[in-house]
Design a protein around this motif. Structure first.
Motif, mmCIF file in Angstrom:
data_model
loop_
_atom_site.group_PDB
_atom_site.id
_atom_site.type_symbol
_atom_site.label_atom_id
_atom_site.label_comp_id
_atom_site.label_asym_id
_atom_site.label_seq_id
_atom_site.Cartn_x
_atom_site.Cartn_y
_atom_site.Cartn_z
ATOM 1 N N ILE A 172 67.466 -30.182 15.927
ATOM 2 C CA ILE A 172 66.114 -29.617 15.953
ATOM 3 C C ILE A 172 66.172 -28.093 16.050
ATOM 4 C CG2 ILE A 172 64.018 -29.426 17.352
ATOM 5 C CD1 ILE A 172 64.225 -32.422 17.847
ATOM 6 N N LEU A 173 67.052 -27.577 16.894
ATOM 7 C CA LEU A 173 67.150 -26.120 17.043
ATOM 8 C C LEU A 173 67.618 -25.442 15.754
ATOM 9 C CD1 LEU A 173 68.707 -25.802 20.594
ATOM 10 C CD2 LEU A 173 66.378 -25.237 19.908
ATOM 11 N N LEU A 174 68.548 -26.064 15.035
ATOM 12 C CA LEU A 174 69.113 -25.423 13.847
ATOM 13 C C LEU A 174 68.332 -25.698 12.563
ATOM 14 C CD1 LEU A 174 72.898 -26.075 14.521
ATOM 15 C CD2 LEU A 174 71.640 -23.939 14.827
ATOM 16 N N PHE A 175 67.857 -26.933 12.384
ATOM 17 C CA PHE A 175 67.273 -27.309 11.109
ATOM 18 C C PHE A 175 65.766 -27.545 11.152
ATOM 19 C CE2 PHE A 175 71.724 -28.800 10.897
ATOM 20 C CZ PHE A 175 72.149 -27.966 9.880
ATOM 21 N N ARG A 176 65.180 -27.707 12.315
ATOM 22 C CA ARG A 176 63.735 -27.902 12.444
ATOM 23 C C ARG A 176 63.179 -26.993 13.547
ATOM 24 N NH1 ARG A 176 64.031 -31.121 8.294
ATOM 25 N NH2 ARG A 176 64.238 -33.340 8.552
ATOM 26 N N PRO A 177 63.345 -25.692 13.435
ATOM 27 C CA PRO A 177 62.902 -24.801 14.516
ATOM 28 C C PRO A 177 61.383 -24.812 14.709
ATOM 29 C CG PRO A 177 63.638 -23.532 12.630
ATOM 30 C CD PRO A 177 63.959 -24.955 12.350
ATOM 31 N N GLN A 178 60.627 -25.238 13.689
ATOM 32 C CA GLN A 178 59.174 -25.300 13.843
ATOM 33 C C GLN A 178 58.760 -26.354 14.863
ATOM 34 O OE1 GLN A 178 60.854 -26.110 11.096
ATOM 35 N NE2 GLN A 178 60.167 -28.093 10.348
ATOM 36 N N LYS A 179 59.611 -27.341 15.133
ATOM 37 C CA LYS A 179 59.305 -28.359 16.139
ATOM 38 C C LYS A 179 59.648 -27.894 17.549
ATOM 39 C CE LYS A 179 59.717 -32.574 13.430
ATOM 40 N NZ LYS A 179 60.354 -33.887 13.381
ATOM 41 N N ASN A 180 60.262 -26.751 17.668
ATOM 42 C CA ASN A 180 60.679 -26.240 18.972
ATOM 43 C C ASN A 180 59.775 -25.095 19.422
ATOM 44 O OD1 ASN A 180 62.314 -26.166 21.246
ATOM 45 N ND2 ASN A 180 63.648 -24.595 20.361
ATOM 46 N N THR A 181 58.501 -25.218 19.172
ATOM 47 C CA THR A 181 57.545 -24.186 19.583
ATOM 48 C C THR A 181 56.504 -24.792 20.510
ATOM 49 O OG1 THR A 181 56.111 -24.605 17.679
ATOM 50 C CG2 THR A 181 57.833 -22.922 17.412
ATOM 51 N N ARG A 182 55.927 -23.949 21.295
ATOM 52 C CA ARG A 182 54.883 -24.390 22.230
ATOM 53 C C ARG A 182 53.675 -24.927 21.468
ATOM 54 N NH1 ARG A 182 53.888 -23.440 27.591
ATOM 55 N NH2 ARG A 182 51.701 -23.469 28.215
ATOM 56 N N GLU A 183 53.338 -24.299 20.351
ATOM 57 C CA GLU A 183 52.176 -24.725 19.574
ATOM 58 C C GLU A 183 52.365 -26.136 19.024
ATOM 59 O OE1 GLU A 183 53.811 -21.738 18.888
ATOM 60 O OE2 GLU A 183 52.388 -20.583 20.098
ATOM 61 N N LEU A 234 54.262 -28.513 20.313
ATOM 62 C CA LEU A 234 54.185 -29.460 21.427
ATOM 63 C C LEU A 234 52.753 -29.651 21.890
ATOM 64 C CD1 LEU A 234 57.299 -28.429 23.520
ATOM 65 C CD2 LEU A 234 57.039 -30.410 22.040
ATOM 66 N N MET A 235 51.989 -28.559 21.949
ATOM 67 C CA MET A 235 50.589 -28.668 22.381
ATOM 68 C C MET A 235 49.764 -29.408 21.335
ATOM 69 S SD MET A 235 50.851 -27.499 25.271
ATOM 70 C CE MET A 235 49.301 -27.125 26.011
ATOM 71 N N LYS A 236 50.056 -29.211 20.051
ATOM 72 C CA LYS A 236 49.358 -29.929 18.991
ATOM 73 C C LYS A 236 49.627 -31.421 19.110
ATOM 74 C CE LYS A 236 50.899 -29.838 14.853
ATOM 75 N NZ LYS A 236 51.347 -29.496 13.516
ATOM 76 N N SER A 237 50.849 -31.794 19.439
ATOM 77 C CA SER A 237 51.189 -33.206 19.604
ATOM 78 C C SER A 237 50.455 -33.805 20.789
ATOM 79 C CB SER A 237 52.696 -33.365 19.804
ATOM 80 O OG SER A 237 53.390 -32.934 18.673
ATOM 81 N N LYS A 238 50.305 -33.022 21.865
ATOM 82 C CA LYS A 238 49.575 -33.518 23.035
ATOM 83 C C LYS A 238 48.102 -33.722 22.707
ATOM 84 C CE LYS A 238 52.370 -31.563 26.714
ATOM 85 N NZ LYS A 238 52.403 -30.612 27.828
ATOM 86 N N CYS A 239 47.505 -32.771 21.971
ATOM 87 C CA CYS A 239 46.111 -32.901 21.608
ATOM 88 C C CYS A 239 45.887 -34.084 20.696
ATOM 89 C CB CYS A 239 45.611 -31.624 20.915
ATOM 90 S SG CYS A 239 45.555 -30.208 22.046
ATOM 91 N N ALA A 240 46.813 -34.345 19.789
ATOM 92 C CA ALA A 240 46.700 -35.502 18.895
ATOM 93 C C ALA A 240 46.765 -36.796 19.686
ATOM 94 C CB ALA A 240 47.801 -35.457 17.839
ATOM 95 N N LEU A 241 47.526 -36.820 20.765
ATOM 96 C CA LEU A 241 47.612 -38.020 21.600
ATOM 97 C C LEU A 241 46.310 -38.254 22.358
ATOM 98 C CD1 LEU A 241 51.209 -37.810 23.058
ATOM 99 C CD2 LEU A 241 50.314 -39.519 21.516
ATOM 100 N N LYS A 242 45.675 -37.164 22.800
ATOM 101 C CA LYS A 242 44.442 -37.309 23.564
ATOM 102 C C LYS A 242 43.298 -37.820 22.687
ATOM 103 C CE LYS A 242 45.490 -33.828 27.010
ATOM 104 N NZ LYS A 242 45.128 -32.512 27.555
ATOM 105 N N THR A 243 43.282 -37.467 21.393
ATOM 106 C CA THR A 243 42.196 -37.901 20.535
ATOM 107 C C THR A 243 42.368 -39.329 20.065
ATOM 108 O OG1 THR A 243 43.348 -37.029 18.602
ATOM 109 C CG2 THR A 243 41.768 -35.559 19.702
ATOM 110 N N VAL A 244 43.573 -39.875 20.168
ATOM 111 C CA VAL A 244 43.810 -41.258 19.703
ATOM 112 C C VAL A 244 43.271 -42.256 20.671
ATOM 113 C CG1 VAL A 244 45.595 -42.938 19.198
ATOM 114 C CG2 VAL A 244 45.779 -40.640 18.324
#
Length: 182
Positions: free
Chosen positions: A159-170, A172-182
């Motif tokens: 994740i750190l080397l090939f998917r750095p976009q998944k290692n951001t606060r935004e 992680l927060m987007k994933s949390k918000c998606a969980l709350k709306t489900v």
């Protein structure tokens, strides 16, 4: 364990909030380390390892390490197995956490690999003799260490080397918000 306690403590009517502090984690680590240190000091003070001479071949003398007390050795191995089993159970309980806390999946799989190496070590160790026993111990230590490295840390490095976009606060927060709306 702390993450599991935090998620369990947020449920209404639970008294687990006192177990959700970082001091509890430090206390558990200190207690487990102290127990292992006491086992090791007792083992080394009562029956320390010593060199043993083997005359199995007529013209060759082989110096082997006698571990002292085999009971103490198996107690130490059993204690390490107990700690690994507890880690596996806690990681298994944490597998249902939200996707942003998916570390539990990696921990569960690495603990399964760790436990399978040491469970397969027992019959291999009992059937090996002499210098092959030490080779089995070394193989068990190396295999379980590599199982932990590959199963737990390799996905993080990916994740750190090939998917750095998944290692951001935004993210992680987007994933949390998606969980709350489900």
């Amino acid at each position: 364990m702390l993450v599991v306690f935090v998620f369990m403590a947020t449920r209404p009517g639970t008294s687990l909030k006192k177990w959700a502090s970082p001091q509890v984690s430090y206390l558990i680590i200190a207690m487990c380390f102290s127990i292992q240190l006491i086992f090791c000091i007792t083992w080394l003070s009562l029956t320390p390892p010593f060199p043993q001479y083997s005359f199995q071949v007529q013209s060759i003398i082989i110096v082997e390490c006698n571990e002292g007390s085999p009971i103490a050795f198996w107690i130490m191995l059993g204690y390490l197995f107990l700690l690994a089993a507890i880690s596996f159970i806690v990681a298994f309980l944490a597998r249902r956490l939200p996707d942003t806390f998916n570390e539990a999946q990696f921990i569960t799989f690495s603990m399964m690999a760790f436990l399978s190496v040491w469970i397969s070590y027992i019959p291999a160790s009992l059937s090996a003799q002499g210098k092959y026993t030490v080779a089995m111990e070394i193989f068990g230590i190396l295999a379980s260490s590599w199982a932990l490295v590959i199963c737990m840390f390799l996905p993080k490095c990916f994740i750190l080397l090939f998917r750095p976009q998944k290692n951001t606060r935004e993210y992680l927060m987007k994933s949390k918000c998606a969980l709350k709306t489900v």
